[in-house]
Design a protein around this motif. Structure first.
Motif, PDB file in Angstrom:
ATOM      1  N   LEU A  79       0.820  -1.215   0.000  1.00  0.00           N
ATOM      2  CA  LEU A  79       0.000   0.000   0.000  1.00  0.00           C
ATOM      3  C   LEU A  79       0.855   1.268   0.000  1.00  0.00           C
ATOM      4  O   LEU A  79       0.534   2.250  -0.674  1.00  0.00           O
ATOM      5  N   HIS A  80       1.946   1.249   0.738  1.00  0.00           N
ATOM      6  CA  HIS A  80       2.777   2.445   0.846  1.00  0.00           C
ATOM      7  C   HIS A  80       3.671   2.651  -0.377  1.00  0.00           C
ATOM      8  O   HIS A  80       3.868   3.789  -0.802  1.00  0.00           O
ATOM      9  N   GLN A  81       4.212   1.558  -0.933  1.00  0.00           N
ATOM     10  CA  GLN A  81       5.095   1.713  -2.097  1.00  0.00           C
ATOM     11  C   GLN A  81       4.367   2.361  -3.272  1.00  0.00           C
ATOM     12  O   GLN A  81       4.965   3.093  -4.056  1.00  0.00           O
ATOM     13  N   LEU A  82       3.063   2.105  -3.385  1.00  0.00           N
ATOM     14  CA  LEU A  82       2.255   2.729  -4.442  1.00  0.00           C
ATOM     15  C   LEU A  82       2.292   4.253  -4.353  1.00  0.00           C
ATOM     16  O   LEU A  82       2.092   4.952  -5.342  1.00  0.00           O
ATOM     17  N   LYS A  83       2.518   4.764  -3.143  1.00  0.00           N
ATOM     18  CA  LYS A  83       2.358   6.200  -2.883  1.00  0.00           C
ATOM     19  C   LYS A  83       3.680   6.944  -2.692  1.00  0.00           C
ATOM     20  O   LYS A  83       3.671   8.155  -2.479  1.00  0.00           O
TER      21      LYS A  83
END
Length: 259
Positions: free
Chosen positions: A213-217
């Motif tokens: 979820l965080h790597q996407l952002k």
């Protein structure tokens, strides 16, 4: 090892303490650099799976150190500081640990940006939470725009940033800014309880979901940090910022002119 923070490890749980209690853990240049260095070192630490962040003394953190900002003899190097603030925010967001903010007293300005970056935010019921940069003619930094938007969406993020209000814990919970409210004096205890539950859960799977979820952002966060740094450098030269700081020091209502 550090002057302004303390990092201790108990098994798979780490405790990071902001340790300038006489200044309500206001973040001076040293603390910002040390936090950035500490978070970056934890990016490679596979022994820790949970990190609890809290403040020593009466507060989590009162935000940026206004006394240091105002020091005519040793002025804060804003370009350098913004680099450290950006490093801090990116490293904290991408940590391979479950991060828990245990808030008591004030969590304001950069201190609040840092709280919102954590995976799970616990605040004691009388704590004071404030994205209050607007009061001194500044914009949120430390990824404040990004973390606020992630939690409540763009329209609400704008309203909260523009209002610059101090929120009690239950107000922040109702707005979706934090996860839990506890009784006074119970924040750390609840954080430790949450950490123990996390350790007893399928934590590798949880951390894998966080990573996805965080790597996407991450790219978006980097862009926000770059824009915040540019905007903050510009705002610090503004008449409204000088008036806001002066009014803060003189304990009076500022008279802003929109410039």
């Amino acid at each position: 090892m550090y002057e302004t923070i303390e990092l201790t490890k108990q098994g798979r749980i780490g405790h990071l303490v902001l340790n300038r209690p006489k200044s309500m853990n206001a973040m001076n240049g040293t603390m910002m650099k040390e936090l950035a260095d500490c978070f970056e070192s934890l990016l490679q630490d596979s022994t820790l799976q949970v990190l609890i962040i809290r403040g020593e003394g009466r507060a989590f953190s009162a935000g940026g150190d206004i006394k240091e900002m105002m020091d005519p003899e040793n002025p804060m190097d804003i370009e350098l500081v913004m680099k450290d603030v950006s490093r801090l925010a990116k490293a904290l967001y991408t940590l391979p640990q479950i991060t828990i903010a245990a808030i008591h007293g004030a969590s304001a300005g950069l201190g609040f940006s840092m709280s919102l970056a954590c995976d799970h935010v616990i605040a004691e019921e009388n704590s004071k939470l404030a994205m209050n940069f607007i009061g001194i003619g500044l914009v949120p930094d430390g990824g404040g725009h990004f973390f606020m938007k992630e939690r409540v969406g763009v329209p609400k993020a704008k309203q909260i940033i523009w209002a610059g209000q101090t929120l009690k814990a239950h107000d922040a919970l109702a707005k979706g800014l934090i996860e839990e409210v506890t009784a006074e004096g119970r924040g750390l205890e609840q954080a430790e309880s949450y950490a123990a539950e996390a350790i007893a859960s399928p934590l590798s799977a949880k951390l894998a979901s966080k990573h996805i979820l965080h790597q996407l952002k991450v790219k978006e966060l980097e862009q926000v940090l770059e824009m915040e740094a540019k905007a903050q450098s510009a705002m610090r030269k503004s008449a409204d910022h000088l008036e806001g700081i002066q009014a803060f020091v003189e304990k009076r209502k500022p008279e802003f002119k929109g410039v």
